[in-house]
Scaffold this active site. Sequence first.
Site, PDB file in Angstrom:
ATOM      1  N   ASN A 158    -134.681  53.319 -46.991  1.00 37.79           N
ATOM      2  CA  ASN A 158    -134.584  53.848 -48.346  1.00 37.79           C
ATOM      3  C   ASN A 158    -135.566  55.004 -48.518  1.00 37.79           C
ATOM      4  O   ASN A 158    -136.779  54.798 -48.496  1.00 37.79           O
ATOM      5  CB  ASN A 158    -134.904  52.751 -49.374  1.00 37.79           C
ATOM      6  CG  ASN A 158    -134.874  53.274 -50.802  1.00 37.79           C
ATOM      7  OD1 ASN A 158    -133.844  53.720 -51.273  1.00 37.79           O
ATOM      8  ND2 ASN A 158    -136.010  53.236 -51.491  1.00 37.79           N
ATOM      9  N   GLU A 159    -135.027  56.201 -48.644  1.00 36.37           N
ATOM     10  CA  GLU A 159    -135.826  57.404 -48.877  1.00 36.37           C
ATOM     11  C   GLU A 159    -136.963  57.577 -47.862  1.00 36.37           C
ATOM     12  O   GLU A 159    -138.029  58.070 -48.192  1.00 36.37           O
ATOM     13  CB  GLU A 159    -136.400  57.412 -50.300  1.00 36.37           C
ATOM     14  CG  GLU A 159    -135.337  57.473 -51.380  1.00 36.37           C
ATOM     15  CD  GLU A 159    -135.908  57.768 -52.759  1.00 36.37           C
ATOM     16  OE1 GLU A 159    -137.139  57.940 -52.887  1.00 36.37           O
ATOM     17  OE2 GLU A 159    -135.118  57.840 -53.729  1.00 36.37           O
ATOM     18  N   GLU A 266    -128.741  54.546 -56.469  1.00 30.57           N
ATOM     19  CA  GLU A 266    -129.445  54.484 -57.754  1.00 30.57           C
ATOM     20  C   GLU A 266    -128.924  55.649 -58.601  1.00 30.57           C
ATOM     21  O   GLU A 266    -128.701  56.744 -58.083  1.00 30.57           O
ATOM     22  CB  GLU A 266    -130.968  54.640 -57.607  1.00 30.57           C
ATOM     23  CG  GLU A 266    -131.684  53.533 -56.874  1.00 30.57           C
ATOM     24  CD  GLU A 266    -133.176  53.856 -56.679  1.00 30.57           C
ATOM     25  OE1 GLU A 266    -133.661  54.861 -57.252  1.00 30.57           O
ATOM     26  OE2 GLU A 266    -133.851  53.101 -55.947  1.00 30.57           O
TER      27      GLU A 266
END
Length: 471
Positions: A158-159, A266
Amino acid sequence: MFVSKAVALLALCATTFAVQSIIIKGSDFVNSVTGNRFQLLGVAYQPGGSSGYDPSSGLDPLSDGNVCLRDAALMERLGVNAIRVYNVDPDLNHDMCASIFNAVGIYMLIDVNSPLPGQSIDRVEPWTTYTSSYLNRTFAVVEAFKSYENTLLFFAGNEVINDVPSGGVVPPYMRAVTRDLKNYIAKHSTRSIPVGYSAADVRDILVDTWNYLQCTETGDTSDPSRVDLFALNSYSWCGDSTFTTSSYNVLVSDFSNTSVPVFFSEYGCNKPAPRVFTEVPVIYGPLMTPVLSGGMVYEYSEEPDDYGLVQINSNGSAQILPDYDTLQKQFDTLNITYLQDLPAQNLSVTPPKCTSSLITTPGFDSNFTIPDVPLGAQALIDDGISPAPVGKMVPVTATKVSQVVQQSNGDVIQNLAITILADDRSNNPGSVTSSGASPSATKKNGGENLKCSLSVLLGIASFAALWTSIL
């Protein structure tokens, strides 16, 4: 013996039917039974936030059945069909929570990493954290969740790539972790579970990240280091924006030839507040659904960053926030038949071949040689980790929420409960009315109960005949 067998058979009637498996074909999520495309209408679910993850507490977001029952009831009313859970402890039991979310037709998107030391890839020096110990932990998450039919996918990262410097060193390690997870799942899971990446929506590197992770050396989809899906955390639509002002049109153009499903892992900018969620009918409308597969609203619980849909109190009570009401109104405008009941179309898309020409940002890694499996990790992939967590679906018999839950105006919601969906249906807006009843649950559940009752009677008769012959 005969009595115990009969009781065991009767207990099966309390077990909820699993949601239908979602598979990937080309750039679409597809319902494996109907062949129709599947759009994610989800929420991020991490009560307490990332800083609240503490394995020493003996709790994580999916370990307390009473909490999950409360939240599943509110999510079912909202109309979501998926949750993203960022931090889970593989050593805890998640059977009841997974079964509750399954019962109401909600899938789970599980991150295999955590913010604790040694449990994620370092974006500055990834080679220092890509170890056998790290992989053991990610494989443990797979073991803990692989047997829940509503586990839809795993996020390998994630990121982790969030700027040009990290883009210069991290991409090969993301492909390596993806390879290792997919090989482990292939050897130790009874079904294929997709693995993908959740990216930062950073314009300079987003397309390069996507191209790096979706391409193949061979030109086909057999390379296990290639992601099965690509997601992005996007907050470019703020307030009452538009398709072009938000740059959603650019995203659609950028991903128009994707070879894997793309969706928002998101979304939901909270400035200005309160949120109006006018992006929802666009995300799930004709401008975007041919390319993107929906998304996950950030986030379910109110945390210090003020993105919450629901306020959760320390005593277990909860109150719906205005953003929940606004989001529900937007969800209720959607044409669910258009979203979920049409045949998938993008079933075969050729992935790009991994070449340096795919990368356009100076400083972003254009070498597609990925690291070898760390010392000792291949044995974990071949033989499985030990001890391995074990998860299983369990009967969901309690449906009424025990905690006090209030509407946004302060009124207590009376008789809040989950409605168990039948016929293996996923949840969607309109699946359950505001009173908590499923419009078609009576007929469906009646049919399922009849089938179950007949099965039990036949089973008991067989055991009785066998028992009589023994006597």
